[in-house]
Design a protein around this motif. Sequence first.
Motif, PDB file in Angstrom:
ATOM      1  N   UNK A  84      -6.443 -21.076 -26.917  1.00 45.92           N
ATOM      2  CA  UNK A  84      -6.565 -20.321 -28.166  1.00 45.92           C
ATOM      3  C   UNK A  84      -5.972 -18.924 -27.993  1.00 45.92           C
ATOM      4  N   UNK A  85      -5.138 -18.559 -28.958  1.00 43.14           N
ATOM      5  CA  UNK A  85      -4.487 -17.241 -28.947  1.00 43.14           C
ATOM      6  C   UNK A  85      -4.449 -16.752 -30.386  1.00 43.14           C
ATOM      7  N   UNK A  86      -4.857 -15.531 -30.589  1.00 49.20           N
ATOM      8  CA  UNK A  86      -4.862 -14.951 -31.938  1.00 49.20           C
ATOM      9  C   UNK A  86      -4.131 -13.614 -31.865  1.00 49.20           C
ATOM     10  N   UNK A  87      -3.233 -13.394 -32.819  1.00 49.38           N
ATOM     11  CA  UNK A  87      -2.402 -12.194 -32.718  1.00 49.38           C
ATOM     12  C   UNK A  87      -3.237 -10.923 -32.752  1.00 49.38           C
ATOM     13  N   UNK A  88      -2.993 -10.016 -31.789  1.00 47.53           N
ATOM     14  CA  UNK A  88      -3.647  -8.700 -31.842  1.00 47.53           C
ATOM     15  C   UNK A  88      -2.901  -7.725 -32.757  1.00 47.53           C
ATOM     16  N   UNK A  89      -1.818  -8.213 -33.386  1.00 48.18           N
ATOM     17  CA  UNK A  89      -0.979  -7.339 -34.222  1.00 48.18           C
ATOM     18  C   UNK A  89      -1.199  -7.645 -35.698  1.00 48.18           C
ATOM     19  N   UNK A  90      -0.737  -6.756 -36.574  1.00 49.19           N
ATOM     20  CA  UNK A  90      -0.677  -7.126 -37.997  1.00 49.19           C
ATOM     21  C   UNK A  90       0.163  -8.394 -38.175  1.00 49.19           C
ATOM     22  N   UNK A  91      -0.125  -9.162 -39.209  1.00 52.92           N
ATOM     23  CA  UNK A  91       0.510 -10.474 -39.373  1.00 52.92           C
ATOM     24  C   UNK A  91       2.031 -10.369 -39.441  1.00 52.92           C
ATOM     25  N   UNK A  92       2.705 -11.318 -38.782  1.00 56.33           N
ATOM     26  CA  UNK A  92       4.174 -11.411 -38.803  1.00 56.33           C
ATOM     27  C   UNK A  92       4.479 -12.813 -38.290  1.00 56.33           C
ATOM     28  N   UNK A  93       5.367 -13.528 -38.979  1.00 58.56           N
ATOM     29  CA  UNK A  93       5.536 -14.930 -38.587  1.00 58.56           C
ATOM     30  C   UNK A  93       6.662 -15.156 -37.581  1.00 58.56           C
ATOM     31  N   UNK A  94       7.279 -14.094 -37.079  1.00 53.65           N
ATOM     32  CA  UNK A  94       8.332 -14.268 -36.067  1.00 53.65           C
ATOM     33  C   UNK A  94       7.753 -14.852 -34.780  1.00 53.65           C
ATOM     34  N   UNK A  95       8.592 -15.589 -34.075  1.00 52.96           N
ATOM     35  CA  UNK A  95       8.223 -16.087 -32.744  1.00 52.96           C
ATOM     36  C   UNK A  95       6.831 -16.730 -32.743  1.00 52.96           C
ATOM     37  N   UNK A  96       6.619 -17.637 -33.671  1.00 55.79           N
ATOM     38  CA  UNK A  96       5.343 -18.349 -33.809  1.00 55.79           C
ATOM     39  C   UNK A  96       4.177 -17.385 -33.995  1.00 55.79           C
ATOM     40  N   UNK A  97       4.464 -16.226 -34.578  1.00 55.21           N
ATOM     41  CA  UNK A  97       3.404 -15.257 -34.842  1.00 55.21           C
ATOM     42  C   UNK A  97       2.995 -14.460 -33.623  1.00 55.21           C
ATOM     43  N   UNK A  98       3.778 -14.585 -32.549  1.00 58.25           N
ATOM     44  CA  UNK A  98       3.341 -13.970 -31.284  1.00 58.25           C
ATOM     45  C   UNK A  98       4.075 -12.687 -30.934  1.00 58.25           C
ATOM     46  N   UNK A  99       5.172 -12.387 -31.634  1.00 59.44           N
ATOM     47  CA  UNK A  99       5.904 -11.152 -31.337  1.00 59.44           C
ATOM     48  C   UNK A  99       6.495 -10.625 -32.636  1.00 59.44           C
ATOM     49  N   UNK A 100       5.901  -9.577 -33.198  1.00 60.73           N
ATOM     50  CA  UNK A 100       6.342  -9.124 -34.511  1.00 60.73           C
ATOM     51  C   UNK A 100       7.737  -8.507 -34.489  1.00 60.73           C
ATOM     52  N   UNK A 101       8.430  -8.642 -35.596  1.00 61.75           N
ATOM     53  CA  UNK A 101       9.731  -8.002 -35.759  1.00 61.75           C
ATOM     54  C   UNK A 101      10.871  -8.947 -35.450  1.00 61.75           C
ATOM     55  N   UNK A 102      12.057  -8.622 -36.033  1.00 64.18           N
ATOM     56  CA  UNK A 102      13.233  -9.465 -35.825  1.00 64.18           C
ATOM     57  C   UNK A 102      13.597  -9.490 -34.343  1.00 64.18           C
ATOM     58  N   UNK A 103      13.818 -10.671 -33.772  1.00 69.78           N
ATOM     59  CA  UNK A 103      14.174 -10.739 -32.351  1.00 69.78           C
ATOM     60  C   UNK A 103      15.557 -10.159 -32.095  1.00 69.78           C
ATOM     61  N   UNK A 104      15.727  -9.530 -30.934  1.00 70.48           N
ATOM     62  CA  UNK A 104      17.022  -8.992 -30.509  1.00 70.48           C
ATOM     63  C   UNK A 104      17.825 -10.150 -29.927  1.00 70.48           C
ATOM     64  N   UNK A 105      18.479 -10.895 -30.802  1.00 65.10           N
ATOM     65  CA  UNK A 105      19.075 -12.163 -30.400  1.00 65.10           C
ATOM     66  C   UNK A 105      20.158 -12.023 -29.330  1.00 65.10           C
ATOM     67  N   UNK A 106      21.104 -11.066 -29.446  1.00 65.07           N
ATOM     68  CA  UNK A 106      22.090 -10.948 -28.361  1.00 65.07           C
ATOM     69  C   UNK A 106      21.441 -10.712 -27.001  1.00 65.07           C
ATOM     70  N   UNK A 107      20.402  -9.879 -26.967  1.00 65.02           N
ATOM     71  CA  UNK A 107      19.729  -9.605 -25.691  1.00 65.02           C
ATOM     72  C   UNK A 107      18.978 -10.848 -25.202  1.00 65.02           C
ATOM     73  N   UNK A 108      18.398 -11.609 -26.129  1.00 64.27           N
ATOM     74  CA  UNK A 108      17.680 -12.823 -25.742  1.00 64.27           C
ATOM     75  C   UNK A 108      18.652 -13.855 -25.168  1.00 64.27           C
TER      76      UNK A 108
END
Lengths: 83, 383
Positions: free
Chosen positions: B219-243
Amino acid sequence: MGTDSPGHTPDEVVDCLGQRCPLPVIAAARRMPDLPVGAVLRVLADDPAAAVDIPAWCRIRGQEFLGASTVDGSPAYDIRRAR
Amino acid sequence: MNQPSAYFDAAAAAPLHPVARQAMLAALEDGWADPAKLYSQARRARQLLDAARAAAAEVLRVRPDELSFTTSGTAAAHAAVLGVLAGRRRVGNVLVHSAIEHSAVLHAARRHVEAGGVATSVPVDRVGRLDLDAWSAAVAAPGVALAALISASHEVGTLQPVAEAARACAAAGVPLYVDAAQSVGRVPVPEGWSVLSASAHKWGGPPGVGILVVRKGCRWESPYPADDREAGRSPGAPNLPAIVAAVAALRAAAAEADAEAARLAPLVERIRTTVPATVPDVEVVGDPVDRLPHLVTFSCLYVDGEALLHALDRRGFAVSSGSSCTSSTLRPSHVLEAMGVLTHGNIRISLHRDSTEAEVERFLAELPGIVADLRAEAGVVGL
């Protein structure tokens, strides 16, 4: 670190309050040869690294670390000359 | 002063792997759009992100939907700790962690305590290995929601008994979080964990990319305000070139890991044996055998760590130190403190794929004179 008074009386006290490591360890190393084996040296040192480095120095140099206490509000470390 | 520079701080940030540079340039052309949108540029970005996720999951031997990209290893560590504690708060509010966790984990633990939770620190021995008896007792106590163990010490290199620690957690029904920042891309991470974090710039990826894995059933619940990026686990647009670059480097590092370990471990061993033989009053710390292949730490008695760092820098050696005088807080490394080893005059050397035997030999040749000069200046010779 206890706040009680230590259970023994030091033969010598070196005051390293306000000095940063490694100076308190150096002060202890300088003073130790002047003391007879069995004598107790107290180092007053408020650098947080002294709490680790003084016992570590005792282990490396084969001296006996007796413990830490608080003397007049300052951290104090007692070392018995073992060799 | 025109020394060739030897960079020995891969444990902080490894130089960018050449494949990462190529991948990033390609992804900057091709992967700049928002992968969440519904047009062709976005679909291309989505494909790159999905492919990166699948490739990273394959290296870590997890399912792609268990893996999220974060904005750093630190962010992944914070999310790992606070997310599981939030998800399992009905089970209890106790976090068990080793005394030698990375500060990112300890700062998350402090946040948990400030919010009314409990954190139990488990000690290590003189070589920096977890006290398994104390760990087993701590995780079996009532109300434990999560246990956190670093895979290998980032400061002294000692491998931690992850498999045994995981068994104790399993017996107690407690999920184990492993901070694998120093292991991923270099050495295998033992099985048995529920949550894992890693950091791309430790394996030759760019900075600003972390990985968070949460296994199914934890069980994991986001400690951040809601955001649906990265299965809700990392808010904000991903830095795709760096990834994309990070995952290219991860695949390369994992493929080269055995060969690199076989090349670097003898260099580390050479430092471990030569330094105490050529420099008086040096304490080499960490386990001599069960250790990371690329990292070695030692302390020089009576030497100021900051002075040593600067002297080495002037001779072209970039190293790290756990001495208090080199930290912003002026406190010694909590890892060295937990081990009860000397904290002053401390140097950590961590090698990488560009490190050469010649660099190590030059270091070993120059260190005795550097330390002798510093001791002479301080008047501590013969103490």
